[in-house]
Design an enzyme around this catalytic site. Sequence first.
Site, PDB file in Angstrom:
ATOM      1  N   ASP A 160      -4.783   8.042   6.997  1.00  0.00           N
ATOM      2  CA  ASP A 160      -3.909   9.205   6.804  1.00  0.00           C
ATOM      3  C   ASP A 160      -3.117   9.502   8.086  1.00  0.00           C
ATOM      4  O   ASP A 160      -3.578   9.202   9.187  1.00  0.00           O
ATOM      5  CB  ASP A 160      -4.775  10.413   6.409  1.00  0.00           C
ATOM      6  CG  ASP A 160      -3.951  11.513   5.748  1.00  0.00           C
ATOM      7  OD1 ASP A 160      -2.793  11.262   5.365  1.00  0.00           O
ATOM      8  OD2 ASP A 160      -4.480  12.630   5.620  1.00  0.00           O
ATOM      9  N   HIS A 214       4.993   4.752   7.551  1.00  0.00           N
ATOM     10  CA  HIS A 214       4.216   3.831   6.718  1.00  0.00           C
ATOM     11  C   HIS A 214       4.303   2.406   7.266  1.00  0.00           C
ATOM     12  O   HIS A 214       3.327   1.656   7.228  1.00  0.00           O
ATOM     13  CB  HIS A 214       4.690   3.879   5.262  1.00  0.00           C
ATOM     14  CG  HIS A 214       4.422   5.208   4.608  1.00  0.00           C
ATOM     15  ND1 HIS A 214       3.199   5.846   4.693  1.00  0.00           N
ATOM     16  CD2 HIS A 214       5.207   6.024   3.857  1.00  0.00           C
ATOM     17  CE1 HIS A 214       3.258   6.997   4.032  1.00  0.00           C
ATOM     18  NE2 HIS A 214       4.464   7.129   3.521  1.00  0.00           N
ATOM     19  N   LEU A 234     -14.458 -11.714   5.986  1.00  0.00           N
ATOM     20  CA  LEU A 234     -14.311 -10.263   5.807  1.00  0.00           C
ATOM     21  C   LEU A 234     -13.814 -10.038   4.383  1.00  0.00           C
ATOM     22  O   LEU A 234     -12.875 -10.699   3.948  1.00  0.00           O
ATOM     23  CB  LEU A 234     -13.280  -9.698   6.797  1.00  0.00           C
ATOM     24  CG  LEU A 234     -12.888  -8.231   6.582  1.00  0.00           C
ATOM     25  CD1 LEU A 234     -13.993  -7.283   7.051  1.00  0.00           C
ATOM     26  CD2 LEU A 234     -11.589  -7.893   7.326  1.00  0.00           C
TER      27      LEU A 234
HETATM   28  C1  IPE Z   1      -5.170  10.215   1.037  1.00  0.00           C
HETATM   29  O1  IPE Z   1      -4.185  10.779   1.813  1.00  0.00           O
HETATM   30  C2  IPE Z   1      -4.636   9.009   0.327  1.00  0.00           C
HETATM   31  C3  IPE Z   1      -4.350   7.846   1.171  1.00  0.00           C
HETATM   32  C4  IPE Z   1      -4.561   7.757   2.452  1.00  0.00           C
HETATM   33  C5  IPE Z   1      -3.803   6.713   0.471  1.00  0.00           C
HETATM   34  P1  IPE Z   1      -3.248  11.960   1.253  1.00  0.00           P
HETATM   35  O2  IPE Z   1      -2.327  12.306   2.355  1.00  0.00           O
HETATM   36  O3  IPE Z   1      -2.618  11.546  -0.034  1.00  0.00           O
HETATM   37  O4  IPE Z   1      -4.310  13.100   0.953  1.00  0.00           O
HETATM   38  P2  IPE Z   1      -4.113  14.670   0.893  1.00  0.00           P
HETATM   39  O5  IPE Z   1      -2.977  14.947  -0.045  1.00  0.00           O
HETATM   40  O6  IPE Z   1      -3.820  15.150   2.278  1.00  0.00           O
HETATM   41  O7  IPE Z   1      -5.435  15.196   0.406  1.00  0.00           O
HETATM   42  C1  IPE Z   2      -1.139   8.204   4.545  1.00  0.00           C
HETATM   43  O1  IPE Z   2      -0.216   8.874   5.306  1.00  0.00           O
HETATM   44  C2  IPE Z   2      -0.516   7.113   3.701  1.00  0.00           C
HETATM   45  C3  IPE Z   2      -0.451   7.430   2.267  1.00  0.00           C
HETATM   46  C4  IPE Z   2      -0.970   8.472   1.693  1.00  0.00           C
HETATM   47  C5  IPE Z   2       0.281   6.499   1.429  1.00  0.00           C
HETATM   48  P1  IPE Z   2       0.542  10.166   4.750  1.00  0.00           P
HETATM   49  O2  IPE Z   2       1.830   9.722   4.152  1.00  0.00           O
HETATM   50  O3  IPE Z   2      -0.332  10.952   3.848  1.00  0.00           O
HETATM   51  O4  IPE Z   2       0.802  10.947   6.100  1.00  0.00           O
HETATM   52  P2  IPE Z   2       0.780  12.527   6.303  1.00  0.00           P
HETATM   53  O5  IPE Z   2      -0.533  13.038   5.802  1.00  0.00           O
HETATM   54  O6  IPE Z   2       1.939  13.078   5.527  1.00  0.00           O
HETATM   55  O7  IPE Z   2       0.928  12.703   7.775  1.00  0.00           O
HETATM   56 MG    MG Z   3      -1.605  12.485   4.160  1.00  0.00          MG
END
Ligand code: IPE
Ligand code: IPE
Ligand code: MG
Length: 250
Positions: free
Chosen positions: A25, A42, A136
């Site tokens: 995240d 990303h 792995l």
């Molecule tokens: C969790 O992150 C999903 C992934 C890392 C793929 P999100 O950013 O989607 O989760 P929330 O919305 O903060 O709970």
């Molecule tokens: C995690 O990073 C990747 C996915 C959920 C695809 P985020 O896109 O959720 O990044 P934040 O939480 O907005 O910083």
């Molecule tokens: Mg996120």
Amino acid sequence: MESTPAAVSAPELTKVPTHIAIIMDGNGRWARQRGLPRLAGHRAGTENLRRIIRACVEFNIKYLTIYAFSTENWGRPEEEVNGLMAILEEVIDKELDELHREGVRLQHIGRLERLNPTLVEKVKYAVELTRDNDRLILNIAWNYGGRDEIVCAIRKMIEDGIRPEEVTDELVSRYLFTAGIPDPDLIIRTSGEMRISNFLIWQAAYAEWYVTPTLWPDFDREELLKALVDYSRRERRFGRLPTDECCSEV
Ligand code: IPE
Ligand code: IPE
Ligand code: MG
């Protein structure tokens, strides 16, 4: 001169988890901090994943599960969703041969429905190509949701005519996307959020948690090592008593 703390080295690890799962995240925040579009975050996150896969091989981790796209992430703007799908395709195109050479086995957990047919073919090809590798096991949670996984499992059990008395913990585990994969020992969440976000809700029953404020694109080998050192100091009790108290009088 100010002394910097010595980097933690791998030999300090007294206990290494068999299975690490990561909620990757913070890509969006990483991009925002730099005035970049979210997709740049990303991309940086994807680059980082290469480093972490290599570090897991180095530290003898057997299973790595990464949460890369949740069933709830479909709710993001179409441009971001399409960008994420394109990134996964590019990763397969660019990295598959090298991962295969390094002995990484790729597996997908989640649903393939709703993904575009070209991506589905690429995922299936990657899984098939690497099926005999065992250095792995890399499980990519893509279009994955823990509740969706349990719903799918219940439907399949009913279709298979499973009788109520046959339903056990072990049977349910065999009906999940993660059938055959041991439960995660350690779940890492980057970027500070203290929630599970629908990830491995069945399998996480006794996982150890490690949450760090570090954003995913910055979570490097040293950060992983810190998580591993922390894990190696934990005592896992599974509801029983600490080992030094187990034989004393009640
Ligand atoms: C969790 O992150 C999903 C992934 C890392 C793929 P999100 O950013 O989607 O989760 P929330 O919305 O903060 O709970
Ligand atoms: C995690 O990073 C990747 C996915 C959920 C695809 P985020 O896109 O959720 O990044 P934040 O939480 O907005 O910083
Ligand atoms: Mg996120």
